[in-house]
Scaffold this motif. Structure first.
Motif, PDB file in Angstrom:
ATOM      1  N   ARG A 179      68.318  64.873 -38.284  1.00  0.00           N
ATOM      2  CA  ARG A 179      69.449  65.077 -37.668  1.00  0.00           C
ATOM      3  C   ARG A 179      70.874  64.697 -38.480  1.00  0.00           C
ATOM      4  O   ARG A 179      71.816  65.293 -38.671  1.00  0.00           O
ATOM      5  CB  ARG A 179      69.560  63.923 -36.437  1.00  0.00           C
TER       6      ARG A 179
ATOM      7  N   ASP B 122      77.337  59.815 -31.550  1.00  0.00           N
ATOM      8  CA  ASP B 122      76.897  60.712 -30.286  1.00  0.00           C
ATOM      9  C   ASP B 122      76.063  59.561 -29.532  1.00  0.00           C
ATOM     10  O   ASP B 122      74.998  59.722 -29.522  1.00  0.00           O
ATOM     11  CB  ASP B 122      75.981  61.819 -30.822  1.00  0.00           C
TER      12      ASP B 122
ATOM     13  N   ASP C 111      73.484  60.377 -26.601  1.00  0.00           N
ATOM     14  CA  ASP C 111      72.348  61.277 -26.723  1.00  0.00           C
ATOM     15  C   ASP C 111      71.048  60.904 -26.071  1.00  0.00           C
ATOM     16  O   ASP C 111      70.831  59.920 -25.029  1.00  0.00           O
ATOM     17  CB  ASP C 111      72.019  61.364 -28.365  1.00  0.00           C
TER      18      ASP C 111
ATOM     19  N   ASN D 226      68.581  68.386 -24.709  1.00  0.00           N
ATOM     20  CA  ASN D 226      69.146  69.292 -24.056  1.00  0.00           C
ATOM     21  C   ASN D 226      68.698  69.559 -22.318  1.00  0.00           C
ATOM     22  O   ASN D 226      69.083  69.807 -21.544  1.00  0.00           O
ATOM     23  CB  ASN D 226      69.197  70.880 -24.573  1.00  0.00           C
TER      24      ASN D 226
ATOM     25  N   LYS E 190      78.124  65.470 -31.420  1.00  0.00           N
ATOM     26  CA  LYS E 190      77.868  65.628 -29.862  1.00  0.00           C
ATOM     27  C   LYS E 190      78.171  67.083 -29.590  1.00  0.00           C
ATOM     28  O   LYS E 190      77.186  67.874 -28.834  1.00  0.00           O
ATOM     29  CB  LYS E 190      78.890  65.084 -29.065  1.00  0.00           C
TER      30      LYS E 190
ATOM     31  N   ARG F 293      75.038  68.751 -30.876  1.00  0.00           N
ATOM     32  CA  ARG F 293      73.840  68.650 -29.806  1.00  0.00           C
ATOM     33  C   ARG F 293      74.205  69.728 -28.777  1.00  0.00           C
ATOM     34  O   ARG F 293      73.069  70.239 -28.251  1.00  0.00           O
ATOM     35  CB  ARG F 293      73.876  67.155 -29.321  1.00  0.00           C
TER      36      ARG F 293
ATOM     37  N   TRP G 252      67.658  69.582 -29.094  1.00  0.00           N
ATOM     38  CA  TRP G 252      68.115  68.623 -30.223  1.00  0.00           C
ATOM     39  C   TRP G 252      67.013  67.359 -30.174  1.00  0.00           C
ATOM     40  O   TRP G 252      67.327  66.245 -30.037  1.00  0.00           O
ATOM     41  CB  TRP G 252      69.666  68.056 -29.841  1.00  0.00           C
TER      42      TRP G 252
END
Length: 562
Positions: A210, A386, A389, A417, A552, A555, A562
């Motif tokens: 990531r 983020d 997450d 997601n 953010k 994602r 993600w």
């Protein structure tokens, strides 16, 4: 805080011209860059030569995975594997029913020792290099004696990070900027000042880090200055390029072989594998066997870039898996190095032209370039940018002990997601299967999955029986490493013998060059197709959104889990 969505409706998107979308597919050896409207991308060596400062450290990345010192043990292992493949080939039948036979390497070596170079033409001098920076294919024109360091920003399908000169993440990103921007400016003819009016699609590895995606998005939107961008996984690009909805995608590159099962544009995380071998390693196995048989070009050296490309060309021109070709074959090749005359050599070859590509199935032969690993996608650390997450959901999600201990497994979500709270507030939020940086599969020390075993393992990790059945009937092979005649048929026969009985009713289909596209460009082509679809309108991230929301928005918009 909710992330606002970019209000680009389909009407707005359809008006965006495909000749203003740039698609970038970076690889360990080559990078492919072109407009989405182009038939084929510009292909250049993915490397840069930088002039050394006086007294600076010397660093030169190799143009092929380097061979390791040939100890007595290694030579025994290589020889044992070579003989194993040779015996397998001798037990095969030719198409007319006759048995195959092998020519002893000693007989071929006797011919090659007598083979002398014939002058074919006058050579040319090394080109004059005036610049401090040389990019792409022109790096081959830099005399190795000149004080230049050579860097390939990708290695084995990922960032080439190391502790030497140019091995930091900032150096790699700087090299990527310089290589990509010079190709865009000088090969595509687009001034960098204009890039704010362009959009970019970047192909990324299936098994990704990531943090690397964050750096790459910043590179596209902040440093190169594209107006919009989105990222797409290579295996998904492959299915779009081939026009296939679902497939087990096998991507054989120069230094890696990646496998992933893709269904309707989503790569299933549990099925992703990446092995540290590719066409470059196979070339080194071929070189070792050629030298066993007294290769007539005596000065060949894997540290000389033009010699490496000579061997790569011999691999592409001579190697095959055609069982009807047996016995010694005479071949010729030219050695054309600046500063020397052009020499023509005659070479006798035997089964090494079949044995070397079969090293993808008998991987002990690939130990010529050292021990290999197999990577899978595992859990990753959070990023402060983020905070909400999937890791946050994991820590804060309520867990209820289910009555049935197996019930927990069925409630695990694939990724962030999909990790939204459901309508019932008492339901569990269980996000235990989230990915990490590329992790290792547990294999015996020194063991690496062969191509057929890796495909079987990947499909076996599909979440449903129906999906496994679908994958066995649609195997798509892409990448520059598949241009070996007969590879798909050998793979088909190997898999047919090993497919679990339950799935044998399905027709096993292996696609290598769909729609007559060069398999090395299928992935690039797919991303180009994808960028022009109406449904892509919601994927684009613009500069303002990236500056404001950072990771953010990546994602939320990413077309992968993600």
């Amino acid at each position: 805080m909710s992330v606002p969505t970019y209000d680009a409706g389909p009407e707005h998107f359809q008006q965006f011209p495909s000749n203003r979308i740039i698609v970038i597919h970076p690889g360990s050896l080559y990078v492919r860059i072109g407009r989405a409207s182009d038939l084929l991308p510009v292909k250049q060596l993915h490397c840069i030569a930088r002039k050394r400062h006086p007294g600076g450290k010397i660093y030169r990345d190799p143009f092929v995975p380097p061979s390791v010192p040939k100890t007595k043990e290694l030579i025994e292992e290589l020889e044992e594997c070579r003989l194993q493949i040779s015996h397998t080939l001798q037990s095969c039948m030719q198409s007319h029913g006759g048995r195959r036979y092998a020519t002893p390497p000693q007989q071929i070596a006797a011919f090659n020792r007598r083979s002398l170079p014939e002058p074919a033409a006058d050579g040319e001098a090394w080109p004059q290099v005036q610049c401090d920076l040389v990019v792409g294919d022109l790096v081959l024109d830099v005399d190795p004696e000149l004080p230049y360091n050579v860097h390939f920003p990708f290695r084995r399908g990922d960032f080439n990070l190391h502790s030497e000169v140019g091995g930091s993440i900032s150096s790699v990103l700087n090299d990527l900027f310089t290589i990509w921007s010079s190709i865009i400016e000088y090969k595509l003819g687009i001034p960098l000042m204009e890039l704010v009016k362009y959009r970019c699609v970047l192909l990324i590895p299936d098994i990704y880090s990531r943090s690397h995606l964050k750096y790459l998005t910043s590179l596209l939107l902040k440093d190169l200055g594209f107006g919009h961008c989105f990222l797409v996984q290579e295996s998904v690009g492959a299915t779009f390029g081939a026009g296939i909805g679902s497939a087990c995608v096998v991507d054989i590159g120069d230094q890696k072989t990646a496998i992933s099962c893709v269904e309707d544009g989503i790569s299933h995380k549990t099925t992703r594998l990446r092995m540290d071998y590719g066409a470059g390693d196979v070339c080194q196995a071929l070189s070792w066997m050629f030298h066993k048989s007294a290769f007539p070009y005596k000065n060949w050296n894997e540290n000389v870039p033009r010699d490496v490309f000579l061997m790569r060309n011999l691999y592409q021109d001579f190697c095959h898996i055609n069982l009807d070709v047996c016995g010694p074959q005479e071949k010729t090749f030219l050695v054309d190095h600046p500063g020397d005359i052009v020499n023509k050599y005659t070479l006798q070859v035997g089964d090494e032209c079949i044995i070397s590509p079969l090293s993808l199935f008998y991987t002990d032969l690939l130990k010529i370039t050292g021990q290999k690993t197999t990577k899978i996608q595992t859990r990753q650390p959070s990023d402060a940018e983020d905070p909400f997450d999937a890791e946050f959901l994991r820590e804060t999600g309520r867990k209820r002990e289910p009555a049935d201990p197996t019930a927990n497994e069925s409630q695990q979500f694939e990724g962030a997601n999909e990790s939204q709270p459901t309508a019932n507030p008492d339901d569990d939020i269980v996000v235990d299967t989230l990915e990490n940086g590329p992790g290792e599969v547990t294999l015996a020390p020194g063991q690496v999955l062969s191509l057929d075993a890796a495909i079987l393992q990947s499909i076996d990790c599909c979440p449903t029986e129906e999906l496994k059945r679908k994958m066995y009937s649609s195997i798509l092979i892409v990448g520059g490493g598949v241009k070996v005649h007969g590879l798909n048929l050998w793979l088909q026969n190997k898999l047919a013998l090993q497919i679990p009985y339950t799935y044998k009713t399905e027709q096993l289909e292996i696609v290598t060059s769909p729609k007559d596209i060069d398999p090395a460009s299928t992935v690039w082509k797919g991303a180009a197709v994808m960028s022009c679809l109406e449904s892509a309108a919601e994927l684009w991230i613009n500069q303002m959104e990236w500056n404001r929301y950072g990771l953010k928005i990546l994602r939320e918009r990413a077309p992968f889990i993600w």
